[in-house]
Design a protein around this motif. Structure first.
Motif, PDB file in Angstrom:
ATOM      1  N   PHE A  92       0.819  -1.212   0.000  1.00 55.97           N
ATOM      2  CA  PHE A  92       0.000   0.000   0.000  1.00 55.97           C
ATOM      3  C   PHE A  92       0.848   1.255   0.000  1.00 55.97           C
ATOM      4  N   ALA A  93       2.049   1.162   0.568  1.00 54.93           N
ATOM      5  CA  ALA A  93       2.917   2.334   0.537  1.00 54.93           C
ATOM      6  C   ALA A  93       3.397   2.600  -0.887  1.00 54.93           C
ATOM      7  N   LEU A  94       3.635   1.512  -1.654  1.00 57.45           N
ATOM      8  CA  LEU A  94       4.204   1.664  -3.001  1.00 57.45           C
ATOM      9  C   LEU A  94       3.183   2.117  -4.038  1.00 57.45           C
ATOM     10  N   ILE A  95       1.928   1.565  -3.956  1.00 56.42           N
ATOM     11  CA  ILE A  95       1.010   1.777  -5.072  1.00 56.42           C
ATOM     12  C   ILE A  95       0.519   3.221  -5.178  1.00 56.42           C
ATOM     13  N   GLY A  96       0.687   4.002  -4.116  1.00 56.38           N
ATOM     14  CA  GLY A  96       0.289   5.398  -4.199  1.00 56.38           C
ATOM     15  C   GLY A  96       1.059   6.155  -5.272  1.00 56.38           C
ATOM     16  N   PHE A  97       2.280   5.701  -5.571  1.00 57.45           N
ATOM     17  CA  PHE A  97       3.117   6.408  -6.534  1.00 57.45           C
ATOM     18  C   PHE A  97       2.571   6.351  -7.955  1.00 57.45           C
ATOM     19  N   ALA A  98       1.538   5.528  -8.189  1.00 53.36           N
ATOM     20  CA  ALA A  98       1.005   5.385  -9.538  1.00 53.36           C
ATOM     21  C   ALA A  98       0.478   6.698 -10.097  1.00 53.36           C
ATOM     22  N   VAL A  99      -0.004   7.607  -9.240  1.00 53.75           N
ATOM     23  CA  VAL A  99      -0.634   8.823  -9.750  1.00 53.75           C
ATOM     24  C   VAL A  99       0.231  10.066  -9.586  1.00 53.75           C
ATOM     25  N   ILE A 100       1.457   9.911  -9.069  1.00 54.94           N
ATOM     26  CA  ILE A 100       2.312  11.079  -8.888  1.00 54.94           C
ATOM     27  C   ILE A 100       2.956  11.444 -10.227  1.00 54.94           C
ATOM     28  N   PRO A 101       2.696  12.657 -10.753  1.00 52.37           N
ATOM     29  CA  PRO A 101       3.349  13.044 -12.000  1.00 52.37           C
ATOM     30  C   PRO A 101       4.788  13.486 -11.745  1.00 52.37           C
ATOM     31  N   PHE A 102       5.739  12.915 -12.503  1.00 52.12           N
ATOM     32  CA  PHE A 102       7.133  13.311 -12.285  1.00 52.12           C
ATOM     33  C   PHE A 102       7.690  14.084 -13.463  1.00 52.12           C
ATOM     34  N   GLY A 103       6.820  14.431 -14.407  1.00 51.26           N
ATOM     35  CA  GLY A 103       7.254  15.231 -15.542  1.00 51.26           C
ATOM     36  C   GLY A 103       6.044  15.509 -16.410  1.00 51.26           C
ATOM     37  N   ILE A 107       8.077  13.467 -25.949  1.00 47.94           N
ATOM     38  CA  ILE A 107       7.665  13.091 -27.305  1.00 47.94           C
ATOM     39  C   ILE A 107       8.707  12.146 -27.883  1.00 47.94           C
ATOM     40  N   PHE A 108       8.229  10.998 -28.259  1.00 49.83           N
ATOM     41  CA  PHE A 108       9.093   9.862 -28.576  1.00 49.83           C
ATOM     42  C   PHE A 108       8.668   9.361 -29.942  1.00 49.83           C
ATOM     43  N   GLY A 109       9.250   9.960 -31.007  1.00 50.65           N
ATOM     44  CA  GLY A 109       8.761   9.654 -32.336  1.00 50.65           C
ATOM     45  C   GLY A 109       7.370  10.242 -32.489  1.00 50.65           C
ATOM     46  N   ASP A 110       6.362   9.401 -32.769  1.00 46.87           N
ATOM     47  CA  ASP A 110       4.997   9.934 -32.825  1.00 46.87           C
ATOM     48  C   ASP A 110       4.204   9.554 -31.579  1.00 46.87           C
ATOM     49  N   THR A 111       4.880   8.998 -30.579  1.00 49.17           N
ATOM     50  CA  THR A 111       4.195   8.660 -29.334  1.00 49.17           C
ATOM     51  C   THR A 111       4.434   9.759 -28.313  1.00 49.17           C
ATOM     52  N   VAL A 112       3.364  10.201 -27.670  1.00 52.17           N
ATOM     53  CA  VAL A 112       3.503  11.177 -26.593  1.00 52.17           C
ATOM     54  C   VAL A 112       3.390  10.428 -25.277  1.00 52.17           C
ATOM     55  N   VAL A 113       4.485  10.449 -24.506  1.00 47.05           N
ATOM     56  CA  VAL A 113       4.483   9.713 -23.252  1.00 47.05           C
ATOM     57  C   VAL A 113       4.180  10.680 -22.118  1.00 47.05           C
ATOM     58  N   ASN A 114       3.105  10.392 -21.401  1.00 42.83           N
ATOM     59  CA  ASN A 114       2.732  11.189 -20.240  1.00 42.83           C
ATOM     60  C   ASN A 114       3.571  10.700 -19.061  1.00 42.83           C
ATOM     61  N   LEU A 115       4.377  11.585 -18.459  1.00 44.64           N
ATOM     62  CA  LEU A 115       5.290  11.139 -17.412  1.00 44.64           C
ATOM     63  C   LEU A 115       4.549  11.004 -16.070  1.00 44.64           C
ATOM     64  N   VAL A 182      -9.178  17.206  -9.145  1.00 37.90           N
ATOM     65  CA  VAL A 182      -8.415  16.300  -8.286  1.00 37.90           C
ATOM     66  C   VAL A 182      -7.434  15.482  -9.126  1.00 37.90           C
ATOM     67  N   ASP A 183      -7.233  15.933 -10.381  1.00 37.28           N
ATOM     68  CA  ASP A 183      -6.262  15.294 -11.258  1.00 37.28           C
ATOM     69  C   ASP A 183      -4.883  15.897 -10.959  1.00 37.28           C
ATOM     70  N   LEU A 184      -3.951  15.090 -10.483  1.00 37.41           N
ATOM     71  CA  LEU A 184      -2.675  15.653 -10.011  1.00 37.41           C
ATOM     72  C   LEU A 184      -1.875  16.293 -11.136  1.00 37.41           C
ATOM     73  N   GLN A 185      -1.900  15.660 -12.334  1.00 39.31           N
ATOM     74  CA  GLN A 185      -1.153  16.242 -13.455  1.00 39.31           C
ATOM     75  C   GLN A 185      -1.684  17.636 -13.779  1.00 39.31           C
ATOM     76  N   GLN A 186      -3.017  17.773 -13.731  1.00 40.89           N
ATOM     77  CA  GLN A 186      -3.637  19.069 -14.032  1.00 40.89           C
ATOM     78  C   GLN A 186      -3.303  20.091 -12.935  1.00 40.89           C
ATOM     79  N   ILE A 187      -3.288  19.630 -11.673  1.00 44.88           N
ATOM     80  CA  ILE A 187      -2.935  20.535 -10.577  1.00 44.88           C
ATOM     81  C   ILE A 187      -1.540  21.095 -10.804  1.00 44.88           C
ATOM     82  N   VAL A 188      -0.610  20.234 -11.233  1.00 42.54           N
ATOM     83  CA  VAL A 188       0.756  20.699 -11.488  1.00 42.54           C
ATOM     84  C   VAL A 188       0.767  21.674 -12.670  1.00 42.54           C
ATOM     85  N   HIS A 189      -0.002  21.355 -13.734  1.00 48.69           N
ATOM     86  CA  HIS A 189      -0.074  22.267 -14.880  1.00 48.69           C
ATOM     87  C   HIS A 189      -0.546  23.654 -14.450  1.00 48.69           C
ATOM     88  N   LEU A 190      -1.568  23.669 -13.559  1.00 51.27           N
ATOM     89  CA  LEU A 190      -2.127  24.950 -13.136  1.00 51.27           C
ATOM     90  C   LEU A 190      -1.150  25.738 -12.263  1.00 51.27           C
TER      91      LEU A 190
END
Lengths: 360, 143
Positions: A92-103, A107-115, A182-190
């Motif tokens: 349970f301590a580890l799985i929380g990291f699934a939603v933490i945005p680290f970047g 852009i990887f060729g034509d694939t956009v990787v959400n960090l 409550v979307d963490l990536q969006q919170i960081v964007h804002l």
């Protein structure tokens, strides 16, 4: 463009290395920082071919010790739960990291990787669900040990964790009200951009009270000094008293991974996550008009480095607090949670709401 | 949207696998020398005293109850906080009333003394101590 399973695995590997690497490093920092603060030399004996490297091999030596030491189950214990409890705890301590945005985006060729491993639009809710489950690992371990001290520690831990769970929920409402998501990536964007053209628009400048409350509650949730009444090395040793070898190692790791987790959430909510001041998607735009254009990879590297550095700063801060303050009495811990932090954070909701309404 | 939860699922599976692999490796590597004394319950070298699966203190139960009530009420705040700016003044006032009720609840629990951790177990009633009683008695007898 959907991401393949390979990319998810790569991100999973990265975030696991990040959490466990920092967690492992913290076992060294704990000893070294306390040594420096207490004017000692500290851990420096582990060596590989005579190379000591200021004790940096100690986490490695610890890992080998945890793996090879006998992990026995007391004869009177509930065998299955006794084995399961530390695993649940670290899981349970580890799985929380699934939603933490680290970047931001790579852009990887034509694939956009959400960090971010899982770009969940209910990221913050997921985090609180996971944080709420953390208490199970502790209580199950304590109960299954069938030991008086373990039971005492487990009861204390349960009451403390659920008390601060309430406060943890209330402290972040200010941020949710400001960012309306409550979307963490969006919170960081804002939190990108600036106030008055020079001050980074980080959450702390809008929620200073929320930040202090959140950090306090976060430290209490990790059950480390000064909130370590459930463990209390010098009195009851705590819920993991019967554990040895890997079982103990997992409880130990849980503590450190949770410390990393609290730092990561604090950084994401209040210190702009991966945002670097004045760094936009195409490079630096300084307030005095100078522009340095950078390509996508360099920007992503800057963002990951910025996130890691901020997390490390909060790890250092938590360590400094841990070695500065003595342990609180148990009644003081509960009083702080229910009578001070909870009412003040409710007040924070009201104040934030009024300020937003007035500004609108 | 569901795809994002699939990411979580992958993460959960690999997290569980990581924990499982760790346990297995340590199972394979560790020494095994069981001994009856080693397997006995630890109590600082003393023989274990009493049963540990006891009825715990009622205070822990009360804390859990208060937690449950507050946690559920807080869950009601989440949907409001997310759309709060677009709802306007009425929703804001409405929610302030809700928060106010929450605060009244906290004040009630506080006033009832359920947030106090140290409670005197049995306070002797000092208003009628045997000494004063006997004094009154002697005065009565004297009159």
């Amino acid at each position: 463009m959907a991401e393949g399973i390979g990319i998810i695995l790569l991100k999973f590997g990265f975030i696991l290395l990040f959490a466990l690497g920092l967690g492992g490093l913290l076992t060294w920092v704990e000893r070294k920082q306390s040594a420096i603060m207490q004017d000692r030399i500290g851990a420096n004996r582990a060596s590989i071919f005579g190379l000591r490297l200021i004790g940096l091999f100690h986490p490695l030596a610890d890992a080998i010790k945890m793996f090879t030491k006998e992990s026995f189950t007391p004869a009177s214990a509930e065998k299955f739960l006794f084995t399961l409890a530390p695993a649940i705890s670290v899981f349970f301590a580890l799985i929380g990291f699934a939603v933490i945005p680290f970047g931001d985006k790579l852009i990887f060729g034509d694939t956009v990787v959400n960090l971010q491993v899982a770009p969940l639009n209910v990221g913050l809710l997921y985090l609180f669900a996971v944080a709420g489950l953390a208490v199970y690992g502790v209580v199950l371990g304590a109960w299954a040990s069938r030991n008086n001290y373990a039971m005492l520690g487990g009861m204390r831990a349960a009451a403390q964790m659920i008390s601060y769970e309430v406060a943890l929920g209330v402290t972040i409402f200010g941020s949710i009200m400001i960012y309306q998501t409550v979307d963490l990536q969006q919170i960081v964007h804002l939190q990108g951009g600036t106030f008055w053209g020079w001050l980074p628009a980080w959450g702390i400048f809008m929620q200073p009270l929320g930040f202090i409350l959140f950090l306090t509650v976060g430290i209490a949730e990790t059950k480390r000094v000064p909130f370590d009444a459930p463990e209390g090395e010098s009195e009851i040793i705590g819920y993991f008293i019967e554990y040895s070898g890997m079982g103990f190692g997992m409880y130990f790791l849980t503590d450190f991974v949770e410390t990393v987790m609290i730092s990561a959430i604090t950084v994401t909510l209040f210190f702009g996550g991966w945002q670097v001041p004045y760094l936009l998607a195409d490079g630096f735009h300084f307030p005095w008009g100078e522009v340095w254009l950078l390509n996508n990879w360099t920007v992503a590297l800057f963002q990951i480095a910025s996130f890691s550095l901020k997390v490390m700063f909060f790890l250092w801060l938590q360590m400094a607090i841990r070695w500065t303050l003595p342990r609180f009495r148990y009644d003081q811990i509960l009083r702080l949670g229910w009578k001070y932090i909870l009412p003040i954070s409710l007040l924070n909701i009201v104040l934030t709401g009024i300020v937003i309404m007035v500004l609108k | 949207m569901l795809q994002n939860f699939a990411h979580i699922l992958v993460f959960l599976i690999f997290g569980a696998a990581f924990v499982g692999i760790n346990i297995t490796i340590s199972r394979l590597l560790q020494a095994r020398n069981p001994h009856p004394v080693k397997l006995s319950t630890y109590e600082c070298g003393e023989l274990p005293e009493g049963e540990s699966w006891i009825q715990f203190n009622i205070r822990f139960y009360v804390i859990a109850l208060i937690f449950l009530i507050f946690e559920v009420e807080i869950a009601f705040l989440f949907p409001w906080a997310v759309v709060f700016k677009s709802l306007g003044t009425f929703a804001f006032v409405e929610m302030m009333v809700f928060v106010f009720i929450l605060i009244i609840g906290l004040a009630y629990v506080w006033g009832k003394g359920d947030l106090e951790w140290e409670k005197p177990a049995n306070v002797p009633d000092t208003s009628v101590s045997p000494l004063t009683e006997s004094k009154e008695l002697t005065q009565l007898m004297a009159s």
